[in-house]
Design a protein around this motif. Sequence first.
Motif, PDB file in Angstrom:
ATOM      1  N   ILE A   1     -87.135 -44.693  -3.669  1.00  0.00           N
ATOM      2  CA  ILE A   1     -87.193 -46.730  -3.097  1.00  0.00           C
ATOM      3  C   ILE A   1     -86.342 -45.940  -1.517  1.00  0.00           C
ATOM      4  CG2 ILE A   1     -86.661 -48.386  -3.518  1.00  0.00           C
ATOM      5  CD1 ILE A   1     -87.355 -47.632  -6.910  1.00  0.00           C
ATOM      6  N   ARG A   2     -85.358 -46.042  -1.806  1.00  0.00           N
ATOM      7  CA  ARG A   2     -84.777 -45.408  -0.412  1.00  0.00           C
ATOM      8  C   ARG A   2     -85.036 -44.945   0.487  1.00  0.00           C
ATOM      9  NH1 ARG A   2     -79.270 -46.418   1.205  1.00  0.00           N
ATOM     10  NH2 ARG A   2     -79.198 -45.200   2.771  1.00  0.00           N
ATOM     11  N   THR A   3     -85.959 -44.257   0.546  1.00  0.00           N
ATOM     12  CA  THR A   3     -86.664 -43.406   1.647  1.00  0.00           C
ATOM     13  C   THR A   3     -87.362 -43.873   2.337  1.00  0.00           C
ATOM     14  OG1 THR A   3     -87.409 -41.827  -0.498  1.00  0.00           O
ATOM     15  CG2 THR A   3     -85.115 -41.323   1.125  1.00  0.00           C
ATOM     16  N   THR A   4     -88.067 -44.372   1.635  1.00  0.00           N
ATOM     17  CA  THR A   4     -90.084 -45.171   1.778  1.00  0.00           C
ATOM     18  C   THR A   4     -90.365 -46.471   1.118  1.00  0.00           C
ATOM     19  OG1 THR A   4     -91.292 -44.939  -0.903  1.00  0.00           O
ATOM     20  CG2 THR A   4     -90.987 -43.276   1.125  1.00  0.00           C
ATOM     21  N   GLY A   5     -89.149 -47.064   1.057  1.00  0.00           N
ATOM     22  CA  GLY A   5     -89.287 -48.913   1.088  1.00  0.00           C
ATOM     23  C   GLY A   5     -90.075 -48.999  -0.495  1.00  0.00           C
ATOM     24  N   ARG A   6     -90.677 -48.361  -0.948  1.00  0.00           N
ATOM     25  CA  ARG A   6     -91.920 -48.851  -1.981  1.00  0.00           C
ATOM     26  C   ARG A   6     -91.540 -48.531  -3.250  1.00  0.00           C
ATOM     27  NH1 ARG A   6     -97.705 -46.487   2.022  1.00  0.00           N
ATOM     28  NH2 ARG A   6     -96.833 -47.095   3.308  1.00  0.00           N
ATOM     29  N   SER A   7     -92.436 -49.017  -4.312  1.00  0.00           N
ATOM     30  CA  SER A   7     -92.330 -48.116  -5.581  1.00  0.00           C
ATOM     31  C   SER A   7     -93.618 -48.889  -6.724  1.00  0.00           C
ATOM     32  CB  SER A   7     -91.342 -49.294  -6.696  1.00  0.00           C
ATOM     33  OG  SER A   7     -91.739 -50.777  -6.286  1.00  0.00           O
TER      34      SER A   7
ATOM     35  N   THR B   1     -99.945 -46.659  -6.122  1.00  0.00           N
ATOM     36  CA  THR B   1    -100.700 -47.101  -5.504  1.00  0.00           C
ATOM     37  C   THR B   1    -100.430 -47.521  -4.612  1.00  0.00           C
ATOM     38  OG1 THR B   1    -100.502 -49.934  -6.007  1.00  0.00           O
ATOM     39  CG2 THR B   1    -102.456 -48.750  -7.501  1.00  0.00           C
ATOM     40  N   GLN B   2     -99.265 -47.455  -4.186  1.00  0.00           N
ATOM     41  CA  GLN B   2     -98.290 -47.186  -2.372  1.00  0.00           C
ATOM     42  C   GLN B   2     -97.898 -46.163  -2.451  1.00  0.00           C
ATOM     43  OE1 GLN B   2     -95.301 -50.822  -2.732  1.00  0.00           O
ATOM     44  NE2 GLN B   2     -97.267 -52.262  -2.432  1.00  0.00           N
ATOM     45  N   LEU B   3     -97.746 -45.425  -3.190  1.00  0.00           N
ATOM     46  CA  LEU B   3     -97.291 -43.827  -2.351  1.00  0.00           C
ATOM     47  C   LEU B   3     -98.194 -42.811  -2.677  1.00  0.00           C
ATOM     48  CD1 LEU B   3     -93.802 -44.376  -4.594  1.00  0.00           C
ATOM     49  CD2 LEU B   3     -94.183 -44.605  -2.805  1.00  0.00           C
TER      50      LEU B   3
END
Length: 560
Positions: free
Chosen positions: A315-321, A324-326
């Motif tokens: 979450i810290r490095t991609t801003g995604r959690s 379906t977004q990863l």
Amino acid sequence: MLPELPPALVLWLGAAALPLVPRRLRPAVFPLFPLAALALVWALPEGVLWSVDYLGFRLVPLEVDRMSRLFGTIFTLIGVLGGVYALHVRDTGQQAAALLYGGGALAVTFAGDYLSLFLGWEVMAVASAALVWAARTPEASAAGRRYILVHLFGGSLLLAGIALQVAATGSLALTPFSPGASAAAWLVLAGVALNAALPPLHAWLPDAYPRATVTGAVFLSAYTTKTSVYVLATLFAGWDVLIPLGVIMALYGVVYAVLANDIREILAYHIISQVGYMVAAVGIGTELALNGAAAHAFSHILYKALLFMGAGVVIRTTGRSRLTQLGGFAKRQRLAVALYMIGAFSISGFPLFNGFISKAVIVSAAGKSGHTAAMVLLILASVGTFLHTGLKLPYFTWFGRDRGIVPAPAPRNMLAAMAAVAALCILYGVAPGLLYGILPFPMAYRPYTVPHLAETAQILVFTFVAFWLLREKLAGEDKIALDTDWLYRKGAPVADRLVVGGVNRVFSACDALANRSARALADRVRDLTARGIRRAPVGASLALTLLVLILVAVLAMATV
């Protein structure tokens, strides 16, 4: 020689002192307080160390036994490692809340009376809500409000049970309840069960934990539910009702992890599942089962913190959690993936990892005590754990479909903390005697037997093959799974309209009526004044005053 102080006091003093430390030094000073508390936990002798008489009751804010020392050890240890993980954070409020939260858990752990326990319980509720609100997002704000309301309700149940217990016994001492003993016991159990996230009282956990701060979620995963396990083991050991409830927890968390899409929500549901093992063990109530509950709580705090740390790095490095977004950036985070998988192997019960040496004790205790159905279902739940936490989450987070994600570099302190926790997961798995030696009861259990290793290998291989064949069907979906929180999410607006809105309408109508009456009275006074009321005879005014006084006197006599 260290003073005989309550370890909770060290963390609470730290929370008060931290704002006085220069801002740039606060993150580095933070871990020193749980480290000092850890040293104190092991320096304290067993027995009642602090007691005071207050209003005719004996308060015991510091009582040490083997169970409390074990939980105190892991609570302070994870405070140190969580502090290292959060070295890059410059949020004093969040740091103080984490110290207050850990101190509350220690206050409960070393309490020898209900009042001390309740104090720590409520501090935990408020401080943990602050870690959710610290994310400063609309979702976190709403989840934090729901979280604190649910926990205040649970605290009210606990307080009501304590009041009935004190009324019945005249004592605040913490003593185990006999199964089905009284209304007081059931109320206390309900309050504790809510904090343990026992379905259907569990929805606060997967609602709030995914919305907390990245570092705050590590502390959240460690304290609230495991403190509840400690209280259950202290007060409710041998309550048969806890066995089916624990099994339901173990299966419920696994099933809902199938439906979750947010990576921290998957981990949150698996907290419910893993705590189910501990609750079932407390219900079995034998020395072996209670050792298993304590050992698994110890192991769970380590590997679950590691898993939340890994999710936090994403979450810290991609801003995604969301799954379906990863996907598709494992090569750019090799170290984080490797460390996460140590936690995944641990929670899944792989040999040579700490989950294997603790979960096995509970399953064995269920079999030896004749609870065969519970034993089989707990083994089944472990299949789901490996399927989702060990396979689904890492595969669709780091591998799977390449979405062109280029993660930012992870702070070194986050990876260092993950490495330290991973090392402990392996250490206890390789040398189980280190954990077995500090359990509440003496135990000569051997986890590494040929039948146990063969059974574990079969389960893990079967689960991996099933996942690989069905992996496309297990991919996350960008949908919301309805859980029991639907009842108060949907019910609250209805209640607001019917109850709060209705009351507001009544008060508004009364207010409008009062305003109209006041205006009418003022208009009447002005009319009378205009007609010369000031020239009215003195006798008329005196007669009116006497009439009022007579009426007041009559009413007073009637009341008497």
